[in-house]
Design a protein around this motif. Sequence first.
Motif, mmCIF file in Angstrom:
data_model
loop_
_atom_site.group_PDB
_atom_site.id
_atom_site.type_symbol
_atom_site.label_atom_id
_atom_site.label_comp_id
_atom_site.label_asym_id
_atom_site.label_seq_id
_atom_site.Cartn_x
_atom_site.Cartn_y
_atom_site.Cartn_z
ATOM 1 N N PHE A 245 57.631 19.459 38.675
ATOM 2 C CA PHE A 245 57.461 21.132 37.962
ATOM 3 C C PHE A 245 57.602 21.331 36.815
ATOM 4 C CE2 PHE A 245 59.178 25.605 37.061
ATOM 5 C CZ PHE A 245 58.238 26.067 37.810
ATOM 6 N N VAL A 246 56.756 22.043 35.971
ATOM 7 C CA VAL A 246 57.236 22.300 33.849
ATOM 8 C C VAL A 246 56.426 23.679 34.490
ATOM 9 C CG1 VAL A 246 56.822 21.088 32.205
ATOM 10 C CG2 VAL A 246 57.002 19.843 33.866
ATOM 11 N N LEU A 247 57.517 23.959 33.727
ATOM 12 C CA LEU A 247 57.176 26.130 33.082
ATOM 13 C C LEU A 247 56.350 25.492 31.702
ATOM 14 C CD1 LEU A 247 57.988 28.214 34.906
ATOM 15 C CD2 LEU A 247 59.910 28.791 32.882
ATOM 16 N N GLY A 248 55.636 26.576 32.111
ATOM 17 C CA GLY A 248 54.372 26.906 30.328
ATOM 18 C C GLY A 248 54.355 28.225 30.682
ATOM 19 N N GLU A 249 53.999 28.620 29.006
ATOM 20 C CA GLU A 249 52.979 30.365 29.150
ATOM 21 C C GLU A 249 52.329 30.653 29.130
ATOM 22 O OE1 GLU A 249 55.418 31.606 25.340
ATOM 23 O OE2 GLU A 249 55.119 29.853 24.517
ATOM 24 N N GLY A 250 51.707 31.573 28.915
ATOM 25 C CA GLY A 250 50.230 32.003 29.256
ATOM 26 C C GLY A 250 50.130 32.845 29.584
ATOM 27 N N SER A 251 48.460 33.279 29.303
ATOM 28 C CA SER A 251 47.792 34.189 29.989
ATOM 29 C C SER A 251 46.392 34.686 30.002
ATOM 30 C CB SER A 251 48.416 36.127 28.407
ATOM 31 O OG SER A 251 47.806 37.121 29.517
ATOM 32 N N ALA A 252 45.744 34.864 30.976
ATOM 33 C CA ALA A 252 44.295 35.306 30.961
ATOM 34 C C ALA A 252 43.579 36.081 31.818
ATOM 35 C CB ALA A 252 44.268 34.417 32.140
ATOM 36 N N VAL A 253 43.117 37.263 31.092
ATOM 37 C CA VAL A 253 42.355 38.093 31.478
ATOM 38 C C VAL A 253 41.231 38.002 31.619
ATOM 39 C CG1 VAL A 253 42.552 40.650 30.360
ATOM 40 C CG2 VAL A 253 44.389 39.008 30.291
ATOM 41 N N PHE A 254 40.128 39.105 32.340
ATOM 42 C CA PHE A 254 38.883 39.200 32.734
ATOM 43 C C PHE A 254 38.565 40.339 32.584
ATOM 44 C CE2 PHE A 254 41.138 36.160 35.068
ATOM 45 C CZ PHE A 254 40.496 34.178 35.002
ATOM 46 N N ALA A 255 37.269 40.407 32.044
ATOM 47 C CA ALA A 255 36.020 42.001 31.702
ATOM 48 C C ALA A 255 35.385 42.416 33.332
ATOM 49 C CB ALA A 255 35.578 41.807 30.533
ATOM 50 N N LEU A 256 35.563 42.619 34.681
ATOM 51 C CA LEU A 256 34.701 42.973 35.131
ATOM 52 C C LEU A 256 34.452 44.815 35.825
ATOM 53 C CD1 LEU A 256 37.690 42.037 37.925
ATOM 54 C CD2 LEU A 256 36.925 40.853 36.958
ATOM 55 N N GLU A 257 33.098 43.896 36.028
ATOM 56 C CA GLU A 257 32.132 45.227 35.976
ATOM 57 C C GLU A 257 32.249 44.898 37.020
ATOM 58 O OE1 GLU A 257 28.274 46.433 33.388
ATOM 59 O OE2 GLU A 257 29.504 44.693 32.875
ATOM 60 N N GLN A 258 31.104 46.177 38.298
ATOM 61 C CA GLN A 258 30.807 46.096 38.800
ATOM 62 C C GLN A 258 28.785 46.629 38.448
ATOM 63 O OE1 GLN A 258 31.814 45.771 41.848
ATOM 64 N NE2 GLN A 258 31.137 46.746 43.499
ATOM 65 N N LEU A 259 28.033 46.106 39.558
ATOM 66 C CA LEU A 259 26.914 45.762 38.980
ATOM 67 C C LEU A 259 25.977 45.959 40.481
ATOM 68 C CD1 LEU A 259 26.101 42.554 36.668
ATOM 69 C CD2 LEU A 259 26.442 44.611 36.159
ATOM 70 N N SER A 260 25.222 46.718 40.411
ATOM 71 C CA SER A 260 24.300 47.382 42.233
ATOM 72 C C SER A 260 23.695 45.731 42.146
ATOM 73 C CB SER A 260 23.004 48.422 41.725
ATOM 74 O OG SER A 260 22.208 48.198 40.858
ATOM 75 N N ALA A 261 22.854 45.918 43.179
ATOM 76 C CA ALA A 261 22.407 44.431 43.146
ATOM 77 C C ALA A 261 20.725 44.674 42.749
ATOM 78 C CB ALA A 261 21.600 44.451 44.913
ATOM 79 N N ALA A 262 20.258 45.586 41.813
ATOM 80 C CA ALA A 262 19.034 46.020 41.453
ATOM 81 C C ALA A 262 19.283 45.142 40.392
ATOM 82 C CB ALA A 262 18.389 46.722 41.486
ATOM 83 N N GLN A 263 21.077 45.899 39.910
ATOM 84 C CA GLN A 263 21.116 45.678 38.061
ATOM 85 C C GLN A 263 21.676 43.762 37.899
ATOM 86 O OE1 GLN A 263 24.767 47.997 37.441
ATOM 87 N NE2 GLN A 263 23.216 49.168 36.828
ATOM 88 N N ALA A 264 22.325 43.532 39.078
ATOM 89 C CA ALA A 264 22.727 41.429 39.144
ATOM 90 C C ALA A 264 21.134 41.201 39.105
ATOM 91 C CB ALA A 264 23.393 41.596 40.298
ATOM 92 N N THR A 265 19.966 41.562 39.933
ATOM 93 C CA THR A 265 19.045 41.049 39.745
ATOM 94 C C THR A 265 17.930 40.560 38.146
ATOM 95 O OG1 THR A 265 18.388 41.265 41.998
ATOM 96 C CG2 THR A 265 16.149 40.966 40.810
#
Length: 417
Positions: A245-265
């Motif tokens: 085990f080794v300790l680290g630092e960091g961050s990750a962030v995601f931009a999430l968006e909801q799409l309708s089936a038509a938008q995804a297609t």
Amino acid sequence: MTNFLTGSAAVTVIRGRGRVSALGVALPTSGDAPVPPFTTHPTGVPVAALPAAAETAVTELRRRHPAYRQLDRTVLLALLAARQATAQAGWGNGEMMNDGQERHLTDSPTYQLTIPPLAVSIGSSRGATGRLEEFHAGFLAEGSVPVAASPLTTLGNVASWVAYDAGQTGGATLSHSSTCSSAFQALGNALAWLKAGMATRFLAGGTEAPLTDFTLAQMRAIGIYSPLAAADWPCRPGAGRPSTFVLGEGSAVFALEQLSAAQATAETRPLLVLAGVGFGFEAIGSKTGLSPEGRHFQQAIRQALTQAALTPADIDAVVLHSPGTPAGDAAERAALRAIFGAELPLLLSNKWLLGHTLGASAALSLDFACHVLETQQWPAPPFTTDLASAADKPIRRILVNAAGFGGNAASVVVERQ
């Protein structure tokens, strides 16, 4: 997936993502293993700290904006990752800032969004670690604390500053802490809100800056810290004994968006879809241990697969939680065998490159999974382990695991469509 309010089929897509870690803001590439990113902490143990370029970005962020000079490092790492995610998603115009001046996106603390208000959900195991320890040391020495001590060390200040930096003018700001699965708690909450129609866009992820003397002493006290030198790849998931085990630092962030089936297609580019999030818990006496069969992992994996409407056979690879502790690594693999059988999917990990970043680790693992889906490549570990070095078929769906003290676990399924 179905929107609970409208009844329409919908998908949650990762429109953008950002990260900062011991690799800087980059992602691991294939080919020969890179130079070990680990360094030796003043306490004598190996750690996965930010490289010089990323450290300069943190310093500049703090220097340029007076309000940010008081913030904990954990918050600043989240701001850097969130800025990348938001820019990649195209959610801000990158020109007009809150003060009306025109400048580049990265030069300003806030910028006006060109979309409806978004929500923010950020996980962190320990929150403002450095500032909390500083304020406590000052209290012991002087018997008093500054007025800002409380607001700067509450867990909620992480999400609220991310929201402020993104120019948010409305929407929820949520903070989560569930040890090392905190980022997936935040992601699961965001997914639920999106599916329920309570939001259309989210910034969600995890952040941690735990490389303090006190936190490192806590990890060493548990008896799991790696005895290997920083230059010798000290974090080795799946390599067996001794514990690495080794300790680290960091961050990750995601931009999430909801799409309708038509938008995804209608999308012309491949989509990264957050298909399912599952959670597990096992009530055992040890709050640092887990069952040999990894019951909480099994629960989380099954729930994530069910939510994604997938079977174990649909999963091509697993990004393991696997922190390099023999018991933890073995329990996770036992859980996988209980679900997948003797023939496991490809086993992957990024902790040998980043260390264990506690509440940010799940988010950084998901970011790594997205990278693999996009490039179909990843670096091979330079030590003996059961981690895969290459694939013999395209990888379309990846399961990502996380677990933490207290018996909790979380799993996410991400797929490329």
